[in-house]
Design a protein around this motif. Structure first.
Motif, PDB file in Angstrom:
ATOM      1  N   LYS A 324      17.614 -17.035 -10.546  1.00 26.34           N
ATOM      2  CA  LYS A 324      18.452 -15.851 -10.339  1.00 26.34           C
ATOM      3  C   LYS A 324      18.954 -15.776  -8.897  1.00 26.34           C
ATOM      4  CE  LYS A 324      17.072 -12.337 -13.721  1.00 26.34           C
ATOM      5  NZ  LYS A 324      16.404 -11.019 -13.889  1.00 26.34           N
ATOM      6  N   LEU A 325      18.097 -16.180  -7.980  1.00 26.50           N
ATOM      7  CA  LEU A 325      18.430 -16.112  -6.559  1.00 26.50           C
ATOM      8  C   LEU A 325      19.552 -17.083  -6.193  1.00 26.50           C
ATOM      9  CD1 LEU A 325      17.656 -15.050  -3.691  1.00 26.50           C
ATOM     10  CD2 LEU A 325      16.064 -16.985  -3.551  1.00 26.50           C
ATOM     11  N   LYS A 326      19.546 -18.268  -6.785  1.00 32.94           N
ATOM     12  CA  LYS A 326      20.461 -19.326  -6.366  1.00 32.94           C
ATOM     13  C   LYS A 326      21.700 -19.477  -7.244  1.00 32.94           C
ATOM     14  CE  LYS A 326      18.244 -21.000  -2.773  1.00 32.94           C
ATOM     15  NZ  LYS A 326      18.855 -21.094  -1.434  1.00 32.94           N
ATOM     16  N   LEU A 327      21.599 -19.146  -8.517  1.00 35.41           N
ATOM     17  CA  LEU A 327      22.730 -19.348  -9.422  1.00 35.41           C
ATOM     18  C   LEU A 327      23.675 -18.152  -9.414  1.00 35.41           C
ATOM     19  CD1 LEU A 327      20.988 -20.881 -12.574  1.00 35.41           C
ATOM     20  CD2 LEU A 327      22.589 -22.065 -11.068  1.00 35.41           C
ATOM     21  N   LYS A 328      24.949 -18.431  -9.657  1.00 35.06           N
ATOM     22  CA  LYS A 328      25.882 -17.332  -9.894  1.00 35.06           C
ATOM     23  C   LYS A 328      25.458 -16.593 -11.151  1.00 35.06           C
ATOM     24  CE  LYS A 328      29.678 -19.935  -7.828  1.00 35.06           C
ATOM     25  NZ  LYS A 328      30.960 -20.636  -8.071  1.00 35.06           N
ATOM     26  N   LYS A 329      25.782 -15.330 -11.199  1.00 34.91           N
ATOM     27  CA  LYS A 329      25.288 -14.476 -12.276  1.00 34.91           C
ATOM     28  C   LYS A 329      25.612 -15.038 -13.655  1.00 34.91           C
ATOM     29  CE  LYS A 329      25.310  -9.665 -13.866  1.00 34.91           C
ATOM     30  NZ  LYS A 329      25.830  -8.294 -13.611  1.00 34.91           N
ATOM     31  N   LEU A 330      26.864 -15.451 -13.873  1.00 31.48           N
ATOM     32  CA  LEU A 330      27.242 -15.913 -15.208  1.00 31.48           C
ATOM     33  C   LEU A 330      26.686 -17.304 -15.504  1.00 31.48           C
ATOM     34  CD1 LEU A 330      30.856 -14.480 -15.414  1.00 31.48           C
ATOM     35  CD2 LEU A 330      28.779 -13.629 -16.485  1.00 31.48           C
ATOM     36  N   ASP A 331      26.515 -18.120 -14.464  1.00 29.53           N
ATOM     37  CA  ASP A 331      25.854 -19.411 -14.665  1.00 29.53           C
ATOM     38  C   ASP A 331      24.412 -19.195 -15.109  1.00 29.53           C
ATOM     39  OD1 ASP A 331      28.069 -20.839 -14.026  1.00 29.53           O
ATOM     40  OD2 ASP A 331      27.433 -21.377 -11.996  1.00 29.53           O
ATOM     41  N   TYR A 332      23.765 -18.200 -14.502  1.00 26.79           N
ATOM     42  CA  TYR A 332      22.389 -17.900 -14.890  1.00 26.79           C
ATOM     43  C   TYR A 332      22.312 -17.459 -16.343  1.00 26.79           C
ATOM     44  CZ  TYR A 332      17.898 -15.607 -15.301  1.00 26.79           C
ATOM     45  OH  TYR A 332      16.653 -15.232 -15.741  1.00 26.79           O
ATOM     46  N   TYR A 333      23.286 -16.644 -16.781  1.00 24.63           N
ATOM     47  CA  TYR A 333      23.297 -16.192 -18.170  1.00 24.63           C
ATOM     48  C   TYR A 333      23.462 -17.368 -19.133  1.00 24.63           C
ATOM     49  CZ  TYR A 333      23.499 -11.227 -16.975  1.00 24.63           C
ATOM     50  OH  TYR A 333      23.199  -9.968 -16.514  1.00 24.63           O
ATOM     51  N   VAL A 334      24.329 -18.321 -18.778  1.00 25.46           N
ATOM     52  CA  VAL A 334      24.518 -19.500 -19.640  1.00 25.46           C
ATOM     53  C   VAL A 334      23.214 -20.292 -19.733  1.00 25.46           C
ATOM     54  CG1 VAL A 334      25.701 -21.728 -19.863  1.00 25.46           C
ATOM     55  CG2 VAL A 334      26.994 -19.691 -19.237  1.00 25.46           C
ATOM     56  N   LEU A 335      22.552 -20.502 -18.582  1.00 25.52           N
ATOM     57  CA  LEU A 335      21.291 -21.240 -18.589  1.00 25.52           C
ATOM     58  C   LEU A 335      20.221 -20.487 -19.364  1.00 25.52           C
ATOM     59  CD1 LEU A 335      19.716 -23.198 -15.683  1.00 25.52           C
ATOM     60  CD2 LEU A 335      18.315 -21.574 -16.956  1.00 25.52           C
ATOM     61  N   LYS A 336      20.153 -19.175 -19.156  1.00 24.21           N
ATOM     62  CA  LYS A 336      19.136 -18.374 -19.829  1.00 24.21           C
ATOM     63  C   LYS A 336      19.313 -18.410 -21.340  1.00 24.21           C
ATOM     64  CE  LYS A 336      17.202 -13.700 -20.105  1.00 24.21           C
ATOM     65  NZ  LYS A 336      17.251 -12.312 -19.587  1.00 24.21           N
ATOM     66  N   GLN A 337      20.554 -18.300 -21.808  1.00 28.44           N
ATOM     67  CA  GLN A 337      20.799 -18.262 -23.244  1.00 28.44           C
ATOM     68  C   GLN A 337      20.769 -19.623 -23.895  1.00 28.44           C
ATOM     69  OE1 GLN A 337      24.527 -15.783 -23.255  1.00 28.44           O
ATOM     70  NE2 GLN A 337      23.388 -14.657 -24.792  1.00 28.44           N
ATOM     71  N   LEU A 338      21.378 -20.622 -23.224  1.00 26.25           N
ATOM     72  CA  LEU A 338      21.630 -21.897 -23.891  1.00 26.25           C
ATOM     73  C   LEU A 338      20.943 -23.089 -23.246  1.00 26.25           C
ATOM     74  CD1 LEU A 338      25.445 -21.360 -24.515  1.00 26.25           C
ATOM     75  CD2 LEU A 338      23.578 -20.998 -26.138  1.00 26.25           C
ATOM     76  N   GLY A 339      20.354 -22.919 -22.063  1.00 23.82           N
ATOM     77  CA  GLY A 339      19.609 -24.003 -21.457  1.00 23.82           C
ATOM     78  C   GLY A 339      20.374 -24.795 -20.407  1.00 23.82           C
ATOM     79  N   VAL A 340      19.647 -25.704 -19.743  1.00 22.94           N
ATOM     80  CA  VAL A 340      20.206 -26.519 -18.665  1.00 22.94           C
ATOM     81  C   VAL A 340      21.329 -27.413 -19.181  1.00 22.94           C
ATOM     82  CG1 VAL A 340      19.691 -28.365 -17.014  1.00 22.94           C
ATOM     83  CG2 VAL A 340      18.065 -26.482 -17.327  1.00 22.94           C
ATOM     84  N   THR A 341      21.143 -27.994 -20.371  1.00 26.01           N
ATOM     85  CA  THR A 341      22.156 -28.892 -20.944  1.00 26.01           C
ATOM     86  C   THR A 341      23.499 -28.191 -21.063  1.00 26.01           C
ATOM     87  OG1 THR A 341      20.494 -30.138 -22.184  1.00 26.01           O
ATOM     88  CG2 THR A 341      22.757 -30.290 -22.954  1.00 26.01           C
ATOM     89  N   ALA A 342      23.483 -26.944 -21.537  1.00 25.82           N
ATOM     90  CA  ALA A 342      24.728 -26.191 -21.699  1.00 25.82           C
ATOM     91  C   ALA A 342      25.378 -25.888 -20.355  1.00 25.82           C
ATOM     92  CB  ALA A 342      24.458 -24.887 -22.455  1.00 25.82           C
ATOM     93  N   LEU A 343      24.573 -25.456 -19.387  1.00 27.36           N
ATOM     94  CA  LEU A 343      25.146 -25.133 -18.076  1.00 27.36           C
ATOM     95  C   LEU A 343      25.740 -26.382 -17.436  1.00 27.36           C
ATOM     96  CD1 LEU A 343      25.755 -23.273 -15.758  1.00 27.36           C
ATOM     97  CD2 LEU A 343      23.401 -23.556 -14.937  1.00 27.36           C
ATOM     98  N   ARG A 344      25.036 -27.499 -17.529  1.00 29.28           N
ATOM     99  CA  ARG A 344      25.556 -28.742 -16.957  1.00 29.28           C
ATOM    100  C   ARG A 344      26.889 -29.126 -17.610  1.00 29.28           C
ATOM    101  NH1 ARG A 344      21.423 -31.873 -17.939  1.00 29.28           N
ATOM    102  NH2 ARG A 344      20.356 -31.503 -15.971  1.00 29.28           N
ATOM    103  N   SER A 345      27.001 -28.929 -18.933  1.00 28.98           N
ATOM    104  CA  SER A 345      28.243 -29.254 -19.645  1.00 28.98           C
ATOM    105  C   SER A 345      29.390 -28.342 -19.235  1.00 28.98           C
ATOM    106  CB  SER A 345      28.018 -29.145 -21.163  1.00 28.98           C
ATOM    107  OG  SER A 345      27.048 -30.050 -21.598  1.00 28.98           O
ATOM    108  N   SER A 346      29.066 -27.133 -18.795  1.00 28.78           N
ATOM    109  CA  SER A 346      30.114 -26.170 -18.441  1.00 28.78           C
ATOM    110  C   SER A 346      30.695 -26.413 -17.048  1.00 28.78           C
ATOM    111  CB  SER A 346      29.560 -24.746 -18.514  1.00 28.78           C
ATOM    112  OG  SER A 346      28.703 -24.469 -17.417  1.00 28.78           O
ATOM    113  N   LEU A 347      29.998 -27.213 -16.238  1.00 25.47           N
ATOM    114  CA  LEU A 347      30.460 -27.458 -14.872  1.00 25.47           C
ATOM    115  C   LEU A 347      31.598 -28.470 -14.871  1.00 25.47           C
ATOM    116  CD1 LEU A 347      26.999 -27.590 -13.069  1.00 25.47           C
ATOM    117  CD2 LEU A 347      28.545 -25.637 -13.334  1.00 25.47           C
ATOM    118  N   GLN A 348      32.567 -28.235 -14.000  1.00 25.75           N
ATOM    119  CA  GLN A 348      33.803 -29.012 -14.029  1.00 25.75           C
ATOM    120  C   GLN A 348      33.802 -30.223 -13.104  1.00 25.75           C
ATOM    121  OE1 GLN A 348      36.260 -27.982 -16.277  1.00 25.75           O
ATOM    122  NE2 GLN A 348      34.597 -26.614 -16.867  1.00 25.75           N
ATOM    123  N   THR A 349      33.030 -30.189 -12.018  1.00 28.19           N
ATOM    124  CA  THR A 349      33.098 -31.255 -11.019  1.00 28.19           C
ATOM    125  C   THR A 349      31.715 -31.838 -10.738  1.00 28.19           C
ATOM    126  OG1 THR A 349      32.750 -29.792  -9.113  1.00 28.19           O
ATOM    127  CG2 THR A 349      35.030 -30.061  -9.931  1.00 28.19           C
TER     128      THR A 349
END
Length: 390
Positions: A324-349
């Motif tokens: 929570k401290l390091k991630l942007k709020k919506l990135d944290y929500y994606v990780l919390k709901q769907l996991g690291v794999t989902a957040l990594r897939s959502s990143l563009q660069t």
């Protein structure tokens, strides 16, 4: 197919890209209302759609590769898994669409939870000839240690005998010539080991002097290690399995997270509410962490059963506060709901992905895998000694 579902029930913009905080309740209700619906989503483009089974199967390999997330009913998932062209995306949401059988709801003020890991399932094949196998099965039924006999359609064996009270079974009469005649499965955390001793004493009497060779060269098929932790809800657990590109989340028909599965095929890590599974109500949740090891790359004899632990990938557990401290709020929500794999897939660069790796390293709580395996080594040694000399 129904057209009454809004295609834009979420529309949140971060860094110029649309990112979705998925409404599990909405998705579960939509699929519950219309079982044929399948929800698909692509992180890189933000495209989502509701399709049916035929539309999914007709997609090209390139189109399927672009799907990052899929939500579908449990019954639909079981059907599609049998289709040769079906491929799991990085994240799969499976919604329970059958009426769960009524379970007695118990109330327990305090639920005893040990602080050590334990073996939760143990399965191996026994390569003996058909005549000895038949004789052994007859002896088990005669002894009434195993009283249930029924035909099964496991894809590998045609018959099974079991003792449900002892959580033990033997499958036999293989459907293929290259499969061992017998398969034994039991749960070390529930099965009385004196029961196992009696069972394999019968096998020893049937095999005679060949018993030690037969049992030591039996092939390990599966071993599960588990750990129960009190006070943490499964849905709030932030974990990842090194090398895995797949996460599966099982939801109730109301959209409540019941189980998270990291990885696929031979190495899978399960996280779920143990009390909910057993129909028990408690003041504090009890979360079961369970790693399943099977489909080994090479044959592992019972004598070398500890080699199975060499196949365990790193299980990473993360601090909620640090994420929570390091991630942007919506990135944290994606990780919390769907996991690291989902957040990594959502990143563009690549820059964003490197930053995520640094944050995950910062938030990691330490090597969780060793805690999960630790105490099971002593159990495994005891089981080996029991089977080798019942």
């Amino acid at each position: 197919m129904s057209n009454n579902i809004s295609p834009d029930f979420y529309n949140i913009v971060v860094n110029g890209h649309e990112k979705y905080v998925f409404d599990f309740k909405h998705i579960a209700k939509s699929i519950k209302d219309e079982d044929e619906l399948i929800y698909i989503f692509t992180f890189s483009t933000g495209e989502e759609s509701w399709i049916d089974e035929c539309e999914l199967i007709e997609k090209s390999e390139e189109e399927v590769e672009e799907i990052d997330l899929m939500a579908l009913s449990n019954s639909k998932h079981k059907k599609l898994r049998k289709h040769e062209n079906f491929k799991h995306p990085r994240v799969t949401l499976i919604i329970e669409n059958k009426v769960a059988r009524k379970r007695k709801r118990l109330f327990k003020v305090d639920y005893e939870v040990g602080n050590k890991s334990f073996l939760d399932k143990f399965s191996f094949s026994i390569d003996i000839n058909e005549s000895l196998g038949e004789k052994f099965i007859k002896e088990l039924l005669k002894s009434k240690l195993y009283t249930t006999k029924r035909v099964v359609d496991s894809g590998f064996y045609n018959c099974r005998i079991s003792n449900k009270n002892e959580f033990a079974s033997f499958e036999y009469l293989p459907s293929k010539s290259n499969i061992s005649y017998l398969k034994c499965t039991f749960n070390p955390s529930k099965t009385d080991l004196n029961f196992i001793r009696s069972t394999f004493s019968l096998l020893k009497s049937v095999c005679g002097k060949d018993y030690e060779r037969v049992i030591r060269t039996s092939s390990l098929l599966r071993v599960d290690c588990a750990l129960d932790i009190k006070g943490v809800k499964a849905k709030n657990c932030h974990l990842n399995l090194s090398g895995s590109r797949h996460t599966t989340i099982y939801l109730s028909s109301e959209g409540v997270v019941e189980t998270k599965v990291y990885g696929r095929s031979g190495k899978r890590f399960h996280v779920y509410d143990k009390l909910c599974e057993q129909g028990v109500k408690s003041k504090e949740p009890v979360t079961r962490y369970e790693i399943q090891l099977k489909k080994f790359n090479k044959k592992i004899d019972l004598e070398s059963a500890f080699d199975a632990f060499n196949a365990i990938p790193n299980v990473r557990r993360y601090s909620c506060k640090k994420l929570k401290l390091k991630l942007k709020k919506l990135d944290y929500y994606v990780l919390k709901q769907l996991g690291v794999t989902a957040l990594r897939s959502s990143l563009q660069t690549e820059s964003e992905k490197r930053k995520l790796r640094r944050i995950l390293e910062f938030a990691e709580k330490g090597e969780f895998g060793e805690r999960l395996i630790g105490s099971t080594r002593k159990e495994l040694r005891f089981i080996q000694e029991l089977l080798f000399n019942p």
